[in-house]
Design an enzyme around this catalytic site. Structure first.
Site, PDB file in Angstrom:
ATOM      1  N   TYR B  35      -0.337  20.379  16.879  1.00 56.49           N
ATOM      2  CA  TYR B  35       0.045  21.741  17.241  1.00 56.49           C
ATOM      3  C   TYR B  35      -0.470  22.095  18.613  1.00 56.49           C
ATOM      4  O   TYR B  35      -1.541  21.656  19.022  1.00 56.49           O
ATOM      5  CB  TYR B  35      -0.468  22.732  16.186  1.00 56.49           C
ATOM      6  CG  TYR B  35       0.241  22.525  14.877  1.00 56.49           C
ATOM      7  CD1 TYR B  35       1.511  23.039  14.698  1.00 56.49           C
ATOM      8  CD2 TYR B  35      -0.327  21.769  13.865  1.00 56.49           C
ATOM      9  CE1 TYR B  35       2.185  22.812  13.520  1.00 56.49           C
ATOM     10  CE2 TYR B  35       0.345  21.539  12.686  1.00 56.49           C
ATOM     11  CZ  TYR B  35       1.603  22.068  12.510  1.00 56.49           C
ATOM     12  OH  TYR B  35       2.280  21.834  11.364  1.00 56.49           O
ATOM     13  N   TYR B  78       5.019  35.400   9.540  1.00 52.23           N
ATOM     14  CA  TYR B  78       5.576  34.053   9.458  1.00 52.23           C
ATOM     15  C   TYR B  78       4.424  33.089   9.126  1.00 52.23           C
ATOM     16  O   TYR B  78       3.418  33.027   9.846  1.00 52.23           O
ATOM     17  CB  TYR B  78       6.213  33.668  10.791  1.00 52.23           C
ATOM     18  CG  TYR B  78       6.663  32.229  10.830  1.00 52.23           C
ATOM     19  CD1 TYR B  78       7.667  31.771   9.950  1.00 52.23           C
ATOM     20  CD2 TYR B  78       6.096  31.308  11.710  1.00 52.23           C
ATOM     21  CE1 TYR B  78       8.064  30.448   9.959  1.00 52.23           C
ATOM     22  CE2 TYR B  78       6.497  29.988  11.727  1.00 52.23           C
ATOM     23  CZ  TYR B  78       7.485  29.555  10.847  1.00 52.23           C
ATOM     24  OH  TYR B  78       7.876  28.248  10.854  1.00 52.23           O
ATOM     25  N   MET B  80       2.909  29.842   9.387  1.00 50.83           N
ATOM     26  CA  MET B  80       3.098  28.651  10.222  1.00 50.83           C
ATOM     27  C   MET B  80       2.719  27.402   9.440  1.00 50.83           C
ATOM     28  O   MET B  80       3.463  26.430   9.422  1.00 50.83           O
ATOM     29  CB  MET B  80       2.244  28.752  11.492  1.00 50.83           C
ATOM     30  CG  MET B  80       2.598  29.935  12.386  1.00 50.83           C
ATOM     31  SD  MET B  80       1.808  29.818  14.024  1.00 50.83           S
ATOM     32  CE  MET B  80       0.119  30.208  13.616  1.00 50.83           C
ATOM     33  N   HIS B 116       9.566  28.225   6.810  1.00 52.30           N
ATOM     34  CA  HIS B 116      10.598  27.192   6.746  1.00 52.30           C
ATOM     35  C   HIS B 116      10.169  26.083   5.809  1.00 52.30           C
ATOM     36  O   HIS B 116       9.010  25.680   5.819  1.00 52.30           O
ATOM     37  CB  HIS B 116      10.845  26.603   8.139  1.00 52.30           C
ATOM     38  CG  HIS B 116      11.442  27.578   9.103  1.00 52.30           C
ATOM     39  ND1 HIS B 116      10.767  28.053  10.209  1.00 52.30           N
ATOM     40  CD2 HIS B 116      12.650  28.187   9.116  1.00 52.30           C
ATOM     41  CE1 HIS B 116      11.541  28.897  10.868  1.00 52.30           C
ATOM     42  NE2 HIS B 116      12.684  29.003  10.221  1.00 52.30           N
ATOM     43  N   ALA B 124       7.535  22.141  -3.012  1.00 54.42           N
ATOM     44  CA  ALA B 124       7.160  23.311  -2.223  1.00 54.42           C
ATOM     45  C   ALA B 124       8.019  24.512  -2.614  1.00 54.42           C
ATOM     46  O   ALA B 124       7.518  25.632  -2.780  1.00 54.42           O
ATOM     47  CB  ALA B 124       7.315  23.009  -0.741  1.00 54.42           C
ATOM     48  N   ILE B 125       9.319  24.250  -2.771  1.00 52.84           N
ATOM     49  CA  ILE B 125      10.222  25.365  -3.100  1.00 52.84           C
ATOM     50  C   ILE B 125       9.818  25.983  -4.435  1.00 52.84           C
ATOM     51  O   ILE B 125       9.738  27.199  -4.588  1.00 52.84           O
ATOM     52  CB  ILE B 125      11.684  24.871  -3.129  1.00 52.84           C
ATOM     53  CG1 ILE B 125      12.081  24.425  -1.710  1.00 52.84           C
ATOM     54  CG2 ILE B 125      12.620  25.958  -3.627  1.00 52.84           C
ATOM     55  CD1 ILE B 125      13.318  23.569  -1.666  1.00 52.84           C
ATOM     56  N   PHE B 127       6.854  25.894  -5.737  1.00 50.21           N
ATOM     57  CA  PHE B 127       5.574  26.594  -5.521  1.00 50.21           C
ATOM     58  C   PHE B 127       5.814  28.011  -5.002  1.00 50.21           C
ATOM     59  O   PHE B 127       5.302  28.991  -5.538  1.00 50.21           O
ATOM     60  CB  PHE B 127       4.726  25.789  -4.526  1.00 50.21           C
ATOM     61  CG  PHE B 127       3.441  26.458  -4.107  1.00 50.21           C
ATOM     62  CD1 PHE B 127       2.335  26.438  -4.944  1.00 50.21           C
ATOM     63  CD2 PHE B 127       3.346  27.108  -2.880  1.00 50.21           C
ATOM     64  CE1 PHE B 127       1.148  27.044  -4.556  1.00 50.21           C
ATOM     65  CE2 PHE B 127       2.164  27.726  -2.492  1.00 50.21           C
ATOM     66  CZ  PHE B 127       1.056  27.686  -3.337  1.00 50.21           C
TER      67      PHE B 127
END
Lengths: 899, 165
Positions: B35, B78, B80, B116, B124-125, B127
């Site tokens: 990052y 958002y 990150m 995202h 993940a979805i 979760f």
């Protein structure tokens, strides 16, 4: 005082004295000037004015005035007293004592002067004088408590404990029955405890116990009371009572190791060397089983059995001890257990034991024989322990494997990086160690400890400038570097001095070593205030303890290191003196005139610049002072790089100063006498060198350095010319008488003694190297033989019983010393190169030998790893990041890790 | 969870420049991405919305958010990054971190949290759905170097606490 003045001026004089005492110096100065207008030669006024100016930082005027005052009135005790005070303020205590004595000749009963004198005598350890002064004070003012106590302490310090007891009892006799009043109970209790400790010290143990118990209600410090009582009971052999009392103390603090030790002594179950018979071990075991039931929260009660148990029982106890600590995550577990590595066989057991835990956690998630799963951190702490374990055993490659695995598991634990840094240091790669320590530091910028550790590693890697920058991150802003000095940060100054010494920058090295020496002088100085304070506060036991500590202050290791460092600097300076100005001039004269001129100009400019910088600094300081008010002006360091220190006339004389302190306070250290040998051989002080050799033989006759000095000494002596003067004849006489006292040399030539030493220590590298060096000294033609002797040494495995694992015997630092010997003394570069290649194989992490895994090699694993770290991500090449926007797009990947 | 049924405490701590390296170490271990400075500047600027999670005093996970101003002045959050070191997953660390941010949104009247997710990342979805997130958009060819290159925008609209009157 001021008796010779008319009433108005006499009053003014009183005002000066009062102003001085209340620190209103300006007022005092005005008054003094008013008197001096009329009586310009009045001695006492001149003196007082001087004393006042001294407090206003006008030193030279002060001395002038005080001396003038004294000259004008030699018969005034005031003038002498003032002169003494002036010397005292400059720490010239011997001079000050002389002045006070003169003052007392004129006014023998002056309490104030007597008291001041007694403080100086205590400071200078003029104990007989101290007793005398204290006695006089008591005679003059027997109604002051402090005078009784002061006289008693003086007697005690002068090794007359029983007299001190008598004085204290006499003092008690003067007290009323209802003494002490409530607000002095603590002080009185301390006095009683002091008296009882005196009785104990004088061997009157029975009486001490009797007195202690009689005075119990008046002793406030109940813990000290019990500890004193148990010590007396033990000395009287009343072990049953002692046992009871130790148990009582343990119930108050079950983690105090001394209580456990005492309890064992009372039960006849204590041995200072930790060796016990099987029967004793059984009894000890039973004792600690019962104690651990009582004190289930104590960790000492669980830790101590690991010292005396062995084999299977040790294994069991160790496992029970280790498991909860690994679960809990106690980073200090290894340091707690590391003394056990010196017990035969225990390192092996610990290794096996922890490896089993590791295996079990990796396969089942829990400890062997347990259903419960361990928290994930247990594996990391187990690997952390194992890394330190293998480090201790000298198996650095395994240690690094374990620590890397731990870092892979949990990369956020700072201790992991610190330990990795330490392993790399031990393995011989200071540069890599410093880099790791810096990584640890970056993980918590608010942690002074990791910062300091990093600074130390940087200094070990000779990165002094970087280290300095890192160190000042934690000092106060402003006068940064000085601040480290003001805080007496000795580890820093020592490590920095040692680094400069390694790099050959003798000036800076000396600067640092002498700074440490200065701290010790300051610590000695610091006791001054306590001579009056402790008597007033009655903290007599701690006061006497502090004085005894001060008496052996210079035997502490930091001082020893600093003094040794300074002596080494002076020796180097003597061996290769820096260019004197005459030599420089000579060099200059060889240059063509045009260049000469340029050089001169350059020098002048540089000087001017330096001067200006110093002035600017001074100004800045001055303004800082005026802003902040009272802060005393700090003098600018005129020699920040120690260049002036290099210009000493006689480096060996300087070295001798510090050598004497070492000889006085560290006479049991081999290094002291080794240094003494080196200094005195250079000074041609044959007998002092002989004395050094004798001390070395006494301390460790088999040490390679001892052998070196012994042979070198008699070789040198043998090559001297026959004596001519009486003094020389005398020295020869002594040598002839002394030589037969060395058993190593009896009936043998030096060459034979050298061979015999080799026979005795055939398997040791360091001894072989010493023998080889001596061959080259005595028989330069046999250099080849000497080198063969070194190269034919073999690096065997160490015996497996001790702390070390299955590793080879040679130690890195010895191999480096051998390499230096080959290069600098035997001058054989080919042999040195062969040696280096051979050692690089034994020590793959060694930067000195450029081992394949060290930071000194460009494609070593260290450098590759480091590159990756700098770039952040190992997969970077597969995910090129072109812009900020792209980075965010990739953030979607984060969710991969959520389950 | 945890050893022998013992209750192991998980605590949260803020990110400051003194301990920023902890977040960097976590990200290096968790994500195949390095990052940039803007990420860390945003994280620091988000204040309470970026947190480190400690398990037995060991830093094991983090949530890093950026506060975005929508047109009209409203703020949305958002996320990150949100991640937990592999050995320490399944102990409730991620839940604690996410709940912290959701609670904060509630308290500060922030109505929208989004992030995202790669379209094939079902775990993940799942979760996020547990916490009331919904798929609100699909962006094709969002990623440049991984397959599938598509991602979902996952959003939660935080119900504002009833204002008592």
């Amino acid at each position: 005082m001021g008796a010779s003045l008319p009433p108005k001026e006499a009053n003014l004089f009183k005002l000066i004295v009062k102003s001085y005492e209340t620190k209103q110096y300006k007022k005092g100065l005005k008054a003094a000037d008013a008197i001096l207008k009329k009586f310009p030669d009045h001695g006492e006024t001149l003196s007082m004015k001087g004393l006042t100016l001294n407090c206003m930082d006008r030193k030279s005027e002060a001395y002038e005035l005080v001396r003038l005052g004294l000259k004008n009135d030699l018969k005034s005790h005031v003038c002498w007293h003032v002169y003494g005070l002036l010397y005292r303020s400059d720490r010239e205590y011997r001079e000050a004592i002389k002045c006070y004595r003169n003052a007392l000749k004129i006014d023998p009963d002056n309490i104030e002067i007597l008291r001041d004198l007694s403080l100086l005598q205590a400071q200078m350890r003029d104990l007989a004088g101290f007793v005398e002064t204290r006695q006089q004070l008591l005679t003059l003012k027997p109604n002051h408590r402090m005078n009784w106590i002061g006289f008693a302490v003086a007697q005690h310090l002068n090794s007359n404990g029983s007299k001190a007891v008598d004085i204290l009892e006499a003092y008690e006799g003067t007290l009323e029955d209802d003494y002490p009043p409530d607000n002095e109970r603590c002080e009185h209790g301390e006095m009683l405890l002091y008296k009882i400790s005196l009785l104990e010290e004088c061997g009157m143990v029975e009486r001490a116990l009797e007195e202690l118990r009689k005075k119990e209600p008046k002793i406030v410090d109940k813990l000290a009371y019990k500890e004193q009582e148990v010590s007396l009971l033990e000395k009287l052999g009343r072990f049953d009572e002692g046992e009871e009392l130790y148990k009582k103390l343990l119930s108050m603090n079950p983690d105090n190791y001394r209580y456990y030790e005492g309890l064992q002594r009372c039960m006849g179950l204590y041995s200072a060397n930790g060796q016990y018979s099987p029967d004793e071990i059984d009894r000890l075991e039973a004792l600690y089983v019962s104690l651990s039931k009582q004190y289930s929260r104590s960790s000492a009660v669980k830790r101590i059995p690991l010292d005396f148990l062995s084999a299977e029982k040790f294994r069991l106890a160790a496992e029970n001890y280790i498991r909860p600590f690994l679960t809990k995550g106690v980073p200090s577990l290894f340091s707690d257990l590391s003394p056990l590595y010196d017990h035969s066989g225990k390192a092996d057991i610990l290794e096996q034991l922890v490896l089993e835990l590791e295996h079990s956690i990796k396969t089942t998630g829990g400890y062997p024989g347990r259903v419960d799963k361990e928290p994930p951190s247990t594996l990391m702490w187990t690997l952390f322990y194992l890394a330190q374990h293998y480090d201790r055993r000298g198996q650095y490659d395994v240690a690094l494997g374990k620590i890397d695995e731990a870092i892979e598991h949990t990369p956020t634990v700072i201790d992991l990086y610190s330990v990795k840094s330490r392993i790399l240091k031990h393995a011989g790669d200071p540069v890599a160690a410093a880099a790791l320590a810096d990584e640890a530091r970056c993980m918590d910028l608010a942690d002074r400890y990791v910062n300091s550790e990093c600074v130390k590693r940087m200094l070990q890697a000779d990165q002094v400038a970087l280290a300095e920058k890192t160190a000042v991150l934690f000092t106060k802003d402003g006068e940064q570097h000085n601040n480290l000095h003001d805080m007496q940060c000795m580890w820093y100054e020592l490590a920095s001095g040692e680094s400069y010494l390694r790099q050959g920058d003798l000036g800076r090295a000396l600067k640092k070593f002498l700074a440490v020496e200065k701290h010790y002088a300051d610590i000695t100085e610091d006791q001054f205030d306590f001579h009056s304070y402790c008597l007033r506060k009655m903290t007599l036991r701690t006061y006497v303890e502090m004085l005894k500590f001060q008496d052996r202050l210079h035997s502490y290791s930091y001082f020893r290191k600093a003094a040794a460092g300074a002596i080494k600097c002076y020796l180097k300076l003597y061996d290769s003196p820096s260019k004197s100005s005459a030599e420089e001039d000579e060099e200059m004269s060889k240059l063509p005139p045009s260049q000469k001129k340029k050089l001169r100009q350059k020098q002048r400019k540089a000087e001017a610049r330096a001067k200006k910088e110093a002035e600017v600094k001074e100004e800045a300081n001055a303004t800082a002072v005026s802003k902040s008010g009272k802060r005393p002006i700090k003098p600018v360091d005129l020699d920040p790089h120690g260049e002036k220190l290099l210009q000493v006339e006689d480096p060996l004389a300087e070295a001798t100063k510090y050598l004497k302190l070492l000889q006085k306070h560290s006479s049991d250290s081999l290094e002291t006498h080794l240094l003494s040998f080196e200094v005195n051989m250079r000074k041609q002080k044959i007998l002092l060198a002989l004395q050094a050799v004798k001390h070395m033989v006494r301390l460790d006759a088999d040490n390679p350095d001892t052998h070196r000095c012994l042979i070198k000494f008699f070789h040198k002596v043998g090559s001297m010319l026959a004596p001519v003067t009486d003094a020389e004849k005398l020295i020869w006489g002594v040598l002839e008488a002394e030589r037969p006292t060395f058993t190593q040399l009896q009936g043998k030539s030096l060459i034979e003694a050298n061979t015999l030493f080799l026979e005795k220590h055939r398997d040791s590298l360091t001894h072989r190297a010493a023998v080889a060096e001596m061959i080259s000294v005595m028989e330069p033609s046999k250099k080849k033989e000497a080198i063969n002797l070194i190269e034919e040494s073999s690096n065997n495995l160490v015996s497996s019983d001790g702390a070390l694992g299955p590793v080879k015997k040679w130690r890195l630092k010895d191999c480096i010393a051998v390499h230096k010997l080959l290069v600098t003394i035997l001058y054989d570069h080919e042999a040195a190169l062969r040696w280096k290649v051979r050692c690089a194989e034994y020590f793959p992490f060694s930067a000195y030998f450029e081992g394949s895994c060290s930071s000194a090699v460009t494609n070593s694993s260290y450098n590759q790893m480091h590159k990756l770290h700098e770039n952040g991500s190992p997969n970077e090449s597969s995910l090129p990041l072109s812009s900020n926007g792209n980075v965010e797009k990739l953030e979607g990947l984060k969710d991969l890790v959520i389950q | 969870m945890g050893a022998g049924g013992r209750e192991v405490s998980i605590s949260l701590d803020g990110v400051r420049d003194k301990n920023l390296m902890q977040l960097k170490k976590l990200n290096t271990a968790l994500f195949p991405v390095r990052y940039n400075d803007k990420y860390y500047a945003d994280a620091l600027a988000s204040g309470e919305f970026t947190k480190l999670a400690y398990y037995c005093d060991i830093c094991v996970g983090s949530i890093a958010c950026r506060l975005e101003k929508k047109e009209g002045g409203a703020v949305r959050v958002y996320i990150m990054t949100l991640g937990v070191l592999a050995p320490y997953r399944g102990l409730g660390v991620g839940t604690k971190l996410l709940n912290h941010v959701l609670d904060l949104c509630m308290k500060q009247n922030i109505g929208e949290v989004y992030l995202h997710v790669q379209t094939n990342n079902e775990d993940a979805i799942k979760f996020y759905k547990k916490f009331g997130f919904e798929i609100t958009e699909t962006i094709h060819n969002y990623y440049t170097n991984i397959t599938p290159p598509d991602c979902y925008v996952v959003t939660k609209f935080v119900a504002q606490p009833q204002t008592k009157k």
